[in-house]
Design a protein around this motif. Sequence first.
Motif, mmCIF file in Angstrom:
data_model
loop_
_atom_site.group_PDB
_atom_site.id
_atom_site.type_symbol
_atom_site.label_atom_id
_atom_site.label_comp_id
_atom_site.label_asym_id
_atom_site.label_seq_id
_atom_site.Cartn_x
_atom_site.Cartn_y
_atom_site.Cartn_z
ATOM 1 N N ASN A 178 8.539 3.480 3.283
ATOM 2 C CA ASN A 178 8.991 4.350 2.188
ATOM 3 C C ASN A 178 8.743 3.673 0.836
ATOM 4 N N GLU A 179 9.061 4.371 -0.223
ATOM 5 C CA GLU A 179 8.727 3.849 -1.565
ATOM 6 C C GLU A 179 9.381 2.499 -1.834
ATOM 7 N N PHE A 180 10.674 2.383 -1.443
ATOM 8 C CA PHE A 180 11.374 1.117 -1.641
ATOM 9 C C PHE A 180 10.658 -0.010 -0.898
ATOM 10 N N GLU A 181 10.299 0.269 0.347
ATOM 11 C CA GLU A 181 9.645 -0.765 1.160
ATOM 12 C C GLU A 181 8.280 -1.149 0.588
ATOM 13 N N ASN A 182 7.524 -0.128 0.137
ATOM 14 C CA ASN A 182 6.233 -0.412 -0.497
ATOM 15 C C ASN A 182 6.404 -1.346 -1.685
ATOM 16 N N THR A 183 7.429 -1.082 -2.489
ATOM 17 C CA THR A 183 7.688 -1.906 -3.676
ATOM 18 C C THR A 183 8.038 -3.341 -3.274
ATOM 19 N N VAL A 184 8.914 -3.469 -2.275
ATOM 20 C CA VAL A 184 9.314 -4.814 -1.820
ATOM 21 C C VAL A 184 8.099 -5.588 -1.293
ATOM 22 N N LEU A 185 7.237 -4.909 -0.554
ATOM 23 C CA LEU A 185 6.050 -5.581 -0.004
ATOM 24 C C LEU A 185 5.115 -6.029 -1.121
ATOM 25 N N GLU A 186 4.932 -5.149 -2.116
ATOM 26 C CA GLU A 186 4.076 -5.537 -3.256
ATOM 27 C C GLU A 186 4.685 -6.721 -3.999
ATOM 28 N N GLU A 187 6.001 -6.685 -4.171
ATOM 29 C CA GLU A 187 6.664 -7.785 -4.885
ATOM 30 C C GLU A 187 6.610 -9.084 -4.099
ATOM 31 N N ALA A 188 6.522 -8.959 -2.782
ATOM 32 C CA ALA A 188 6.389 -10.163 -1.953
ATOM 33 C C ALA A 188 4.968 -10.728 -2.025
ATOM 34 N N GLY A 189 4.050 -10.002 -2.683
ATOM 35 C CA GLY A 189 2.692 -10.525 -2.877
ATOM 36 C C GLY A 189 1.645 -9.901 -1.976
ATOM 37 N N LEU A 190 1.991 -8.804 -1.309
ATOM 38 C CA LEU A 190 1.002 -8.152 -0.438
ATOM 39 C C LEU A 190 0.234 -7.087 -1.213
ATOM 40 N N LEU A 191 -1.070 -7.053 -1.011
ATOM 41 C CA LEU A 191 -1.958 -6.103 -1.677
ATOM 42 C C LEU A 191 -2.016 -4.803 -0.862
ATOM 43 N N PRO A 192 -1.716 -3.656 -1.499
ATOM 44 C CA PRO A 192 -1.838 -2.396 -0.738
ATOM 45 C C PRO A 192 -3.305 -2.019 -0.562
ATOM 46 N N VAL A 193 -3.698 -1.732 0.669
ATOM 47 C CA VAL A 193 -5.096 -1.370 0.962
ATOM 48 C C VAL A 193 -5.136 -0.089 1.788
ATOM 49 N N THR A 194 -6.312 0.538 1.782
ATOM 50 C CA THR A 194 -6.487 1.778 2.537
ATOM 51 C C THR A 194 -7.672 1.663 3.489
ATOM 52 N N LEU A 195 -7.592 2.414 4.577
ATOM 53 C CA LEU A 195 -8.740 2.530 5.500
ATOM 54 C C LEU A 195 -9.567 3.762 5.166
ATOM 55 N N GLY A 196 -9.186 4.508 4.125
ATOM 56 C CA GLY A 196 -9.927 5.714 3.772
ATOM 57 C C GLY A 196 -9.017 6.927 3.752
ATOM 58 N N ALA A 197 -9.626 8.097 3.593
ATOM 59 C CA ALA A 197 -8.852 9.320 3.398
ATOM 60 C C ALA A 197 -8.124 9.759 4.664
ATOM 61 N N ARG A 198 -8.580 9.302 5.809
ATOM 62 C CA ARG A 198 -8.017 9.781 7.072
ATOM 63 C C ARG A 198 -6.768 9.016 7.481
ATOM 64 N N VAL A 199 -5.810 9.722 8.050
ATOM 65 C CA VAL A 199 -4.585 9.090 8.544
ATOM 66 C C VAL A 199 -4.758 8.820 10.041
ATOM 67 N N LEU A 200 -4.678 7.535 10.414
ATOM 68 C CA LEU A 200 -4.841 7.167 11.823
ATOM 69 C C LEU A 200 -3.481 6.934 12.474
ATOM 70 N N ARG A 201 -3.406 7.185 13.763
ATOM 71 C CA ARG A 201 -2.229 6.782 14.516
ATOM 72 C C ARG A 201 -2.092 5.274 14.415
ATOM 73 N N SER A 202 -0.848 4.782 14.486
ATOM 74 C CA SER A 202 -0.580 3.361 14.233
ATOM 75 C C SER A 202 -1.471 2.422 15.041
ATOM 76 N N GLU A 203 -1.646 2.705 16.336
ATOM 77 C CA GLU A 203 -2.390 1.742 17.167
ATOM 78 C C GLU A 203 -3.865 1.680 16.759
ATOM 79 N N TYR A 204 -4.419 2.806 16.305
ATOM 80 C CA TYR A 204 -5.813 2.803 15.847
ATOM 81 C C TYR A 204 -5.914 2.133 14.474
ATOM 82 N N ALA A 205 -4.921 2.374 13.622
ATOM 83 C CA ALA A 205 -4.943 1.775 12.285
ATOM 84 C C ALA A 205 -4.879 0.250 12.388
ATOM 85 N N VAL A 206 -3.987 -0.264 13.237
ATOM 86 C CA VAL A 206 -3.850 -1.718 13.360
ATOM 87 C C VAL A 206 -5.140 -2.314 13.932
ATOM 88 N N THR A 207 -5.698 -1.675 14.956
ATOM 89 C CA THR A 207 -6.948 -2.168 15.542
ATOM 90 C C THR A 207 -8.070 -2.166 14.503
#
Lengths: 237, 237
Positions: free
Chosen positions: A201-230
Amino acid sequence: MNLLLIDQNDFTAPGKILISGRRFLQLRDVIKPQIGETIRTGIKNGNTGKAAVLEFHDDHVVMETVLDTPPPAPSPVTLVCAMQRPLTFKKILHGALTMGVKKIHFIHAAKVEKSYWQSAVLRDAELDLEIRLALEQCGDTVYPELEFHTRFKPFAEDILPQLVETSALALFGHPRATTPVPVPPESGSIILAAGPEGGFNEFENTVLEEAGLLPVTLGARVLRSEYAVTALLAKLS
Amino acid sequence: MNLLLIDQNDFTAPGKILISGRRFLQLRDVIKPQIGETIRTGIKNGNTGKAAVLEFHDDHVVMETVLDTPPPAPSPVTLVCAMQRPLTFKKILHGALTMGVKKIHFIHAAKVEKSYWQSAVLRDAELDLEIRLALEQCGDTVYPELEFHTRFKPFAEDILPQLVETSALALFGHPRATTPVPVPPESGSIILAAGPEGGFNEFENTVLEEAGLLPVTLGARVLRSEYAVTALLAKLS
């Protein structure tokens, strides 16, 4: 099974092992080696090599082993993954382990159902079997470290920043990010965080960014979690 | 469901759709939009956009749509994949479709069990549902072309070389290859071939190489087919 994973207590004498139970059934019913034939083997947290069948019995097989080759190099990625429903958890765990990940933090997040933490797949014996099946699949021997954090904030605020500090790259998958996954560094560890179904959620995204993690995308498509992680792990390998 | 996939025959008037059946249940029980709320939608082989809930009934919902945005760009990869056991087939199909692949040739190989070709998952209605679920997951509308070749040799010797000739890159996963997956070309199509569990046999490997496909490896670890295909597609995206 692409590797017979053995333990110290499978040895009956130096170089001689006795295999029974699940692994015996797998050998008898699937691999079906003849007497004298060798298969790939490896000892937990140690070398890989070969095992030759000496004797096939009704409920066990006796083999001779030579273990002279180090296991494949581990992935540089430490995975931080929101807890998932049991079947998805098993798929993500299998995918990450077969891709060589040796350190995984499973964490809580707002969109993680509390019941997931009570799942039978988290029992030691179940986890151990999942780990063994993954190592047997990919031909590895080295057990991963799995940590479970049932609260998001203490992990993200206290533990994650230290992980990020000692890593060469730290990323998290974000559905609205525009930065693609960067080329991985030549050396150093990588932190990769992946959200639950529906995302952080938005709060979690903010905390992750503040912890120093860069938000990245795999593209326009939304993958199921197991495919996204792979897919993310593949891009970082 | 990240996109409500609609058809021409869902329209009751211009811009007005009536959704019943599986998609209605998904909306009512999972997405739970309020009256006036909008969700992402898209018309089969056409634009994506939004649909606002006008009326919620016992067995259908009436919505107003605006479809003004093209679907995400397709993957440049044409996948050639050995036929798999039904569950693995579904996982590979889902992974490839959600990663934007629009053309898949499922082919026979020596290690493909003949029974796989009789599986219920290959019936039109089952395939259509798998395709819809994948498009709904990834937010796409464009149906893929799936072809099924129940003999290896005619496909590999007659059809594959023509595909390779018009592509910018052609690869196949080979367990003993030493070449890693190359950086994909800026433009042009890519042929990616993936073997059955246990891999292509020596004859098949030779035929694929002679057809112009480069043998590549994902590394020392052996992945289950669905993870291998996902990882290869990620590296080529």
